[in-house]
Design a protein around this motif. Structure first.
Motif, short mmCIF file in Angstrom:
data_model
loop_
_atom_site.label_atom_id
_atom_site.label_comp_id
_atom_site.label_asym_id
_atom_site.label_seq_id
_atom_site.Cartn_x
_atom_site.Cartn_y
_atom_site.Cartn_z
N GLY A 36 8.96 91.75 20.82
CA GLY A 36 8.96 93.06 20.18
C GLY A 36 10.27 93.42 19.50
N THR A 37 11.34 92.67 19.79
CA THR A 37 12.62 92.94 19.13
C THR A 37 12.47 92.70 17.63
N ARG A 38 12.93 93.66 16.84
CA ARG A 38 12.85 93.50 15.38
C ARG A 38 14.05 92.71 14.89
N ILE A 39 13.78 91.69 14.08
CA ILE A 39 14.82 90.85 13.51
C ILE A 39 15.19 91.40 12.14
N GLU A 40 16.49 91.51 11.88
CA GLU A 40 16.93 91.88 10.54
C GLU A 40 16.71 90.68 9.63
N SER A 41 16.20 90.93 8.45
CA SER A 41 15.98 89.83 7.51
C SER A 41 17.32 89.23 7.09
N PHE A 42 17.32 87.95 6.82
CA PHE A 42 18.52 87.25 6.36
C PHE A 42 18.08 86.24 5.31
N THR A 43 19.05 85.69 4.61
CA THR A 43 18.76 84.75 3.55
C THR A 43 18.98 83.32 4.01
N LEU A 44 18.04 82.46 3.65
CA LEU A 44 18.12 81.03 3.93
C LEU A 44 18.11 80.29 2.60
N LYS A 51 17.10 76.84 -3.51
CA LYS A 51 16.69 78.23 -3.76
C LYS A 51 16.88 79.08 -2.50
N ALA A 52 17.38 80.30 -2.72
CA ALA A 52 17.57 81.25 -1.62
C ALA A 52 16.25 81.99 -1.37
N THR A 53 15.95 82.17 -0.10
CA THR A 53 14.73 82.86 0.32
C THR A 53 15.08 83.77 1.49
N ASP A 54 14.56 84.99 1.47
CA ASP A 54 14.84 85.86 2.61
C ASP A 54 13.73 85.71 3.65
N LEU A 55 14.10 85.99 4.90
CA LEU A 55 13.18 85.83 6.02
C LEU A 55 11.90 86.63 5.82
N ALA A 56 12.01 87.85 5.30
CA ALA A 56 10.83 88.69 5.12
C ALA A 56 9.77 88.00 4.26
N ILE A 116 10.76 64.88 8.21
CA ILE A 116 9.77 65.39 9.17
C ILE A 116 8.58 66.05 8.49
N GLY A 117 8.53 66.03 7.17
CA GLY A 117 7.35 66.51 6.47
C GLY A 117 7.23 68.01 6.30
N VAL A 118 8.24 68.77 6.65
CA VAL A 118 8.26 70.22 6.42
C VAL A 118 9.59 70.58 5.77
N PRO A 119 9.61 71.65 4.96
CA PRO A 119 10.86 72.05 4.34
C PRO A 119 11.91 72.44 5.39
N VAL A 120 13.13 72.04 5.13
CA VAL A 120 14.26 72.38 6.01
C VAL A 120 15.13 73.38 5.27
N PHE A 121 15.63 74.35 6.00
CA PHE A 121 16.47 75.40 5.41
C PHE A 121 17.87 75.33 5.99
N VAL A 122 18.82 75.85 5.21
CA VAL A 122 20.21 75.92 5.64
C VAL A 122 20.48 77.37 6.02
N GLY A 123 21.02 77.56 7.22
CA GLY A 123 21.37 78.90 7.67
C GLY A 123 22.87 79.03 7.77
N GLY A 124 23.31 80.12 8.32
CA GLY A 124 24.74 80.36 8.47
C GLY A 124 24.99 81.41 9.53
N GLU A 125 26.13 82.06 9.42
CA GLU A 125 26.51 83.07 10.41
C GLU A 125 25.52 84.22 10.50
N ALA A 126 24.93 84.60 9.37
CA ALA A 126 23.96 85.71 9.39
C ALA A 126 22.76 85.36 10.28
N VAL A 127 22.34 84.10 10.24
CA VAL A 127 21.22 83.65 11.08
C VAL A 127 21.64 83.70 12.55
N GLU A 128 22.82 83.16 12.84
CA GLU A 128 23.31 83.16 14.22
C GLU A 128 23.41 84.58 14.77
N ARG A 129 23.91 85.51 13.95
CA ARG A 129 24.04 86.91 14.40
C ARG A 129 22.68 87.55 14.60
#
Length: 183
Positions: A36-44, A51-56, A116-129
């Protein structure tokens, strides 16, 4: 001799258990994000095309499993080959989104050598936070409303996916997209 070993082994086991619980957030296999915790959207960044994509937008089509890993993490690399099968078996219910918290060059090398047959994304500090990553690997199952369905600290497998799918079915509101839930 056996008594001396027992007197050392039990306290050592207790200390190891306490350290493991502390490192895994809320302990016993789950991380530190309550359902139930709401996650703030971040960019990957998509590793393949940059290409940059936001979580939402990633969750807008349905629930996802945000799988956090690093190439320097031994447990992450042991589980890496199994992710393709997990994605294939559970992709209809939960789309796997591997997010590497590592240098893009190291991630490219990994994907080139062991795809592994699925797209892989690069995250950063925003993802960790945003995900309050307690350890690697760490998986957060998120619904289209950006709310946590379930989380899992450590190597992920079918059991964690099945638990998240079961929670999804028990709480259908978790599948309502954020743009609809906010009305």
């Amino acid at each position: 001799m056996l008594d001396r070993l027992r007197s050392f082994a039990i306290p050592a086991a207790i200390v190891l258990l306490l350290v493991w619980v502390a490192l895994s957030g809320s302990g016993l296999g789950s991380g530190n994000l309550a359902p139930g915790t709401r996650i703030e959207s971040f960019t990957l960044t998509n590793l393949a095309d940059g290409k940059a994509t936001d979580l939402a937008s990633l969750v807008s089509d349905g629930p996802v499993a945000l799988h956090i890993f690093a190439t320097w993490c031994g447990a992450c690399m042991r589980e890496w080959p199994s992710l393709e099968g997990i994605a294939a078996r559970h992709g209809e219910d939960l789309r796997l989104i591997p997010i590497g918290l590592d240098q893009p060059s190291a991630l490219r090398d990994l994907v080139r050598k062991k795809p592994i047959g699925v797209p892989v994304f690069v995250g950063g500090e925003a993802v960790e936070r945003a995900l309050r990553v307690p350890m690697y690997p760490y998986t957060v199952f998120v619904g289209p409303n950006l709310r946590v369905i379930h989380d899992h600290a450590g190597i992920v497998g079918d059991r964690a996916f099945l638990s998240a799918i079961q929670r999804l079915k028990a709480a259908p509101e978790a599948t309502v997209p954020a743009r609809v839930a906010q009305r």
